[in-house]
Design a protein around this motif. Structure first.
Motif, mmCIF file in Angstrom:
data_model
loop_
_atom_site.group_PDB
_atom_site.id
_atom_site.type_symbol
_atom_site.label_atom_id
_atom_site.label_comp_id
_atom_site.label_asym_id
_atom_site.label_seq_id
_atom_site.Cartn_x
_atom_site.Cartn_y
_atom_site.Cartn_z
ATOM 1 N N GLY A 92 -0.876 17.991 3.635
ATOM 2 C CA GLY A 92 -1.639 17.006 3.075
ATOM 3 C C GLY A 92 -1.103 17.306 1.427
ATOM 4 O O GLY A 92 0.150 18.144 1.344
ATOM 5 N N GLU A 93 -1.610 16.405 0.785
ATOM 6 C CA GLU A 93 -0.780 16.353 -0.511
ATOM 7 C C GLU A 93 0.054 15.829 -1.194
ATOM 8 O O GLU A 93 0.528 16.568 -1.568
ATOM 9 N N ASP A 94 0.741 15.389 0.163
ATOM 10 C CA ASP A 94 2.060 14.885 -0.399
ATOM 11 C C ASP A 94 2.707 13.511 -1.461
ATOM 12 O O ASP A 94 3.223 13.566 -2.151
ATOM 13 N N TYR A 95 1.176 12.762 -1.230
ATOM 14 C CA TYR A 95 1.158 11.409 -1.900
ATOM 15 C C TYR A 95 2.309 10.983 -1.460
ATOM 16 O O TYR A 95 3.031 9.937 -2.661
ATOM 17 N N GLN A 96 3.386 10.832 -0.412
ATOM 18 C CA GLN A 96 4.127 9.863 -0.323
ATOM 19 C C GLN A 96 3.619 8.465 0.404
ATOM 20 O O GLN A 96 2.540 8.754 0.952
ATOM 21 N N LEU A 97 4.455 8.149 0.316
ATOM 22 C CA LEU A 97 3.713 6.928 1.221
ATOM 23 C C LEU A 97 4.384 5.931 2.388
ATOM 24 O O LEU A 97 5.553 6.255 2.428
ATOM 25 N N LEU A 98 3.368 5.818 3.363
ATOM 26 C CA LEU A 98 3.567 5.520 4.796
ATOM 27 C C LEU A 98 3.361 4.206 4.159
ATOM 28 O O LEU A 98 1.953 3.754 4.784
ATOM 29 N N PHE A 99 4.300 3.750 4.915
ATOM 30 C CA PHE A 99 4.279 2.100 5.374
ATOM 31 C C PHE A 99 4.739 1.448 6.822
ATOM 32 O O PHE A 99 5.787 1.709 6.990
ATOM 33 N N THR A 100 3.738 0.496 6.785
ATOM 34 C CA THR A 100 4.772 -0.658 8.151
ATOM 35 C C THR A 100 5.852 -1.103 7.586
ATOM 36 O O THR A 100 4.988 -2.949 6.549
ATOM 37 N N VAL A 101 6.617 -2.039 8.370
ATOM 38 C CA VAL A 101 7.353 -3.192 7.486
ATOM 39 C C VAL A 101 8.071 -3.850 8.644
ATOM 40 O O VAL A 101 8.857 -3.124 9.483
ATOM 41 N N THR A 110 1.549 19.344 -9.277
ATOM 42 C CA THR A 110 1.677 18.169 -9.721
ATOM 43 C C THR A 110 2.016 17.064 -8.948
ATOM 44 O O THR A 110 2.817 16.693 -9.709
ATOM 45 N N PRO A 111 1.593 16.353 -7.794
ATOM 46 C CA PRO A 111 2.126 15.657 -7.232
ATOM 47 C C PRO A 111 1.931 13.969 -7.844
ATOM 48 O O PRO A 111 1.891 13.664 -8.928
ATOM 49 N N LYS A 112 3.548 13.644 -7.643
ATOM 50 C CA LYS A 112 3.895 11.938 -8.681
ATOM 51 C C LYS A 112 3.403 11.094 -7.616
ATOM 52 O O LYS A 112 4.079 10.620 -6.196
ATOM 53 N N ALA A 113 2.332 10.406 -7.761
ATOM 54 C CA ALA A 113 1.907 9.159 -6.864
ATOM 55 C C ALA A 113 2.799 7.661 -7.040
ATOM 56 O O ALA A 113 3.546 8.074 -7.951
ATOM 57 N N ARG A 114 3.144 7.504 -5.707
ATOM 58 C CA ARG A 114 4.240 6.476 -5.954
ATOM 59 C C ARG A 114 3.857 4.786 -6.353
ATOM 60 O O ARG A 114 3.765 4.217 -5.656
ATOM 61 N N LEU A 115 2.999 4.853 -7.565
ATOM 62 C CA LEU A 115 2.367 3.637 -8.267
ATOM 63 C C LEU A 115 3.655 2.547 -7.975
ATOM 64 O O LEU A 115 3.477 2.113 -7.786
ATOM 65 N N ARG A 116 4.939 2.744 -8.553
ATOM 66 C CA ARG A 116 5.577 1.328 -8.711
ATOM 67 C C ARG A 116 6.479 1.382 -7.311
ATOM 68 O O ARG A 116 6.194 0.018 -6.796
ATOM 69 N N GLU A 117 6.386 1.929 -6.407
ATOM 70 C CA GLU A 117 6.753 1.455 -5.230
ATOM 71 C C GLU A 117 5.720 1.294 -4.788
ATOM 72 O O GLU A 117 5.766 -0.199 -3.977
ATOM 73 N N GLY A 118 4.171 1.525 -4.930
ATOM 74 C CA GLY A 118 3.260 0.959 -4.141
ATOM 75 C C GLY A 118 3.393 -0.808 -4.618
ATOM 76 O O GLY A 118 2.625 -1.727 -3.880
ATOM 77 N N SER A 137 1.194 -3.309 6.332
ATOM 78 C CA SER A 137 0.411 -1.797 5.670
ATOM 79 C C SER A 137 0.498 -0.911 5.011
ATOM 80 O O SER A 137 2.260 -0.591 5.250
ATOM 81 N N ALA A 138 0.271 -0.164 4.896
ATOM 82 C CA ALA A 138 0.560 1.170 3.745
ATOM 83 C C ALA A 138 -0.355 2.213 3.674
ATOM 84 O O ALA A 138 -2.058 2.082 3.330
ATOM 85 N N ILE A 139 -0.259 3.642 3.233
ATOM 86 C CA ILE A 139 -1.178 4.317 2.969
ATOM 87 C C ILE A 139 0.104 5.489 1.989
ATOM 88 O O ILE A 139 0.710 5.985 2.561
ATOM 89 N N ASP A 140 -1.426 6.433 1.314
ATOM 90 C CA ASP A 140 -0.650 7.828 0.864
ATOM 91 C C ASP A 140 -0.430 9.181 2.031
ATOM 92 O O ASP A 140 -1.631 8.518 2.695
ATOM 93 N N VAL A 141 0.093 9.655 1.651
ATOM 94 C CA VAL A 141 -0.036 10.127 2.782
ATOM 95 C C VAL A 141 -0.872 11.558 2.007
ATOM 96 O O VAL A 141 0.044 12.012 1.149
ATOM 97 N N SER A 142 -1.681 11.428 2.028
ATOM 98 C CA SER A 142 -2.595 13.291 1.393
ATOM 99 C C SER A 142 -3.351 13.789 2.715
ATOM 100 O O SER A 142 -4.060 15.086 1.931
ATOM 101 N N ASP A 143 -3.613 13.088 3.506
ATOM 102 C CA ASP A 143 -3.842 13.788 5.035
ATOM 103 C C ASP A 143 -3.292 14.615 5.849
ATOM 104 O O ASP A 143 -3.809 15.493 6.569
ATOM 105 N N ALA A 174 3.837 -4.531 -2.113
ATOM 106 C CA ALA A 174 2.733 -5.482 -2.389
ATOM 107 C C ALA A 174 3.063 -6.744 -2.829
ATOM 108 O O ALA A 174 2.578 -7.743 -2.571
ATOM 109 N N LEU A 175 3.970 -6.013 -4.628
ATOM 110 C CA LEU A 175 4.104 -7.739 -4.850
ATOM 111 C C LEU A 175 5.062 -8.932 -4.041
ATOM 112 O O LEU A 175 5.434 -10.346 -4.647
#
Length: 154
Positions: free
Chosen positions: A94-103, A20-28, A39-45, A32-33
């Protein structure tokens, strides 16, 4: 663990994260806002494959510090039990659904504030494309970062 039929309470956080992975919607949304991430991607692969997607699309290289990849105590214990390398799981699983992003470095503190209380781990550096893609090992040596992970077309 699931494929081996190991169902132990001590690994409950791992089962929950996978089933039951938790998508990081709030964080994404916050990234974005706030126009914080370049750049950003979810770690699913798998981390190695998904950072490769960022590199491909952005035309950059990357250095990932292996020792800075966050691993839970449960993951380390499960890997030890099964005789596996937990970093291989982190890189190619895979299946982590964590956010990977560059800043950009100057936005790092803003990112931590915007994503609080979600922990943020800085695991690497974006490089010029000619510098390549590699893992920085704890002893200071480098190893090529192979694009291991889930392949939808294999």
């Amino acid at each position: 663990l699931l494929l081996k039929g190991i169902h132990e309470e001590r690994f409950a956080p791992l089962y929950k994260a996978h089933l039951t992975p938790k998508a990081r919607l709030r964080e994404g949304r916050a990234l974005a806002l706030g126009k914080l991430a370049s750049s950003a991607i979810d770690v699913s692969d798998g981390l190695a494959k998904d950072v490769g997607h960022i590199c491909d699309e952005s035309g950059v290289g990357v250095a990932i510090r292996l020792a800075d990849i966050p691993l839970s105590p449960e993951l380390k214990e499960a890997a030890s039990l099964l005789g596996e390398d937990p970093f291989c799981w982190a890189l190619a699983g895979g299946e982590d659904y964590q956010l990977l992003f560059t800043v950009p470095p100057e936005k790092a503190s803003q990112v931590r504030q915007a994503l609080y209380p979600t922990p943020v781990s800085e695991i690497g550096l974006i490089l010029a494309p000619q510098e390549g893609r590699y893992l920085l090992l704890p002893d200071g040596s480098k190893r090529p970062l192979e694009p291991e992970g889930w392949d939808h077309f294999a």
